[in-house]
Enzyme design. Structure first.
Site, PDB file in Angstrom:
ATOM      1  CB  SER A  54      -8.776  16.862  11.746  1.00 53.29           C
ATOM      2  OG  SER A  54      -8.515  15.850  12.688  1.00 53.29           O
TER       3      SER A  54
HETATM    4  N1  SAH Z   1      -4.326  13.759  12.828  1.00 52.69           N
HETATM    5  C1  SAH Z   1      -5.159  12.909  12.009  1.00 52.69           C
HETATM    6  C2  SAH Z   1      -6.568  12.846  12.529  1.00 52.69           C
HETATM    7  C3  SAH Z   1      -6.899  11.460  12.881  1.00 52.69           C
HETATM    8  S1  SAH Z   1      -8.422  11.135  13.709  1.00 52.69           S
HETATM    9  C4  SAH Z   1      -5.110  13.317  10.555  1.00 52.69           C
HETATM   10  O1  SAH Z   1      -4.570  14.396  10.274  1.00 52.69           O
HETATM   11  O2  SAH Z   1      -5.564  12.557   9.701  1.00 52.69           O
HETATM   12  C5  SAH Z   1      -7.826  10.539  15.254  1.00 52.69           C
HETATM   13  C6  SAH Z   1      -6.961   9.314  15.231  1.00 52.69           C
HETATM   14  O3  SAH Z   1      -6.673   9.027  16.600  1.00 52.69           O
HETATM   15  C7  SAH Z   1      -7.612   8.050  14.664  1.00 52.69           C
HETATM   16  O4  SAH Z   1      -6.813   7.544  13.625  1.00 52.69           O
HETATM   17  C8  SAH Z   1      -7.633   7.091  15.864  1.00 52.69           C
HETATM   18  O5  SAH Z   1      -7.407   5.728  15.517  1.00 52.69           O
HETATM   19  C9  SAH Z   1      -6.498   7.624  16.713  1.00 52.69           C
HETATM   20  N2  SAH Z   1      -6.531   7.253  18.123  1.00 52.69           N
HETATM   21  C10 SAH Z   1      -7.587   7.101  18.959  1.00 52.69           C
HETATM   22  N3  SAH Z   1      -7.160   6.733  20.186  1.00 52.69           N
HETATM   23  C11 SAH Z   1      -5.794   6.657  20.124  1.00 52.69           C
HETATM   24  C12 SAH Z   1      -4.760   6.329  21.072  1.00 52.69           C
HETATM   25  N4  SAH Z   1      -5.016   5.986  22.330  1.00 52.69           N
HETATM   26  N5  SAH Z   1      -3.481   6.368  20.648  1.00 52.69           N
HETATM   27  C13 SAH Z   1      -3.166   6.696  19.369  1.00 52.69           C
HETATM   28  N6  SAH Z   1      -4.090   7.013  18.437  1.00 52.69           N
HETATM   29  C14 SAH Z   1      -5.386   6.996  18.814  1.00 52.69           C
END
Ligand code: SAH
Length: 214
Positions: A54
């Protein structure tokens, strides 16, 4: 550091606990090697598997809205690169983070261990169901956009706790803070418009690559 002055302070991120966490976590360690020169850019970056790390400001806004003091146990849904988990781990006692894509969970767990974050547990699971063994949590952050707040996450929030999540449409959402006032009463505040990748799972969006059978 430029990211902190230009992207965070200038946009009203003022909590010293948040700013010092951003100063201590090396964002370049969380982006793919070929994007290192962009590690401190003012935007999200691809991390593989169609997912993103993000934008720093969005992480800061989410974390500041959690209203943390340092002693909390926090649940994060959507580990991705592990960057937001590391920011949280630099601020609080314990972080539990859940990622649905096995490869991302594995890479993030290794990276966090290598960087010396010992107070983070990474789990590969459907985070729309939370992580019941650790409940209740004083704060929950969701890093992917939900159609609506997952009931399991509301259930796992401690009384007095805050859940910050984006929800609404698949391609744009409102970032909302939900405070649990009692076992049955929740208070909702709007924090602004955001764009997150979809939260896919039992209490999120259906998996478009494996559509459920009718
Ligand atoms: N906090 C992260 C941002 C990741 S983007 C960072 O700092 O890099 C959002 C993430 O949510 C993705 O990796 C995606 O695979 C995950 N995601 C989507 N649905 C999900 C679920 N039901 N449970 C866990 N993770 C999920």
């Amino acid at each position: 550091m430029r990211m902190i002055s230009d992207q965070l302070r200038r946009r009203d991120i003022t909590d010293p606990l948040v700013l010092s966490a951003f100063a201590r976590v090396p964002r370049e360690a969380f982006v793919p090697p070929e994007l290192i020169e962009h590690a401190y850019d003012d935007g999200p970056l691809p991390i593989g598997n169609g997912q993103t790390i993000s934008q720093p400001y969005v992480v800061a806004m989410t974390v500041e809205a959690l209203g943390l003091h340092g002693g909390e146990r926090v649940l994060e849904i959507g580990t991705g690169s592990g960057y937001a988990a590391a920011i949280l781990a630099a601020m609080v006692r314990e972080v539990v983070t859940v990622e649905r894509i096995a490869e991302l969970a594995m890479i993030a767990a290794e990276r966090l261990a290598r960087l010396g974050f010992r107070n983070v547990q990474v789990h590969h699971a459907d985070g729309t169901l939370g992580w019941p063994p650790g409940a209740p949590y004083e704060a929950i952050a969701v890093a992917a956009g939900a159609p609506e707040p997952p009931p399991s996450l509301l259930d796992q929030l401690a009384v007095g706790g805050r859940l910050v999540l984006p929800f609404g449409h698949a391609d744009h959402q409102r970032l909302v803070r939900i405070t649990r006032r009692s076992s049955t009463s929740f208070y909702e505040e709007d924090l602004g418009d955001v764009r997150f990748v979809p939260l896919v799972g039992a209490e999120g969006w259906p998996d478009a690559s494996h559509p459920a059978r009718a």
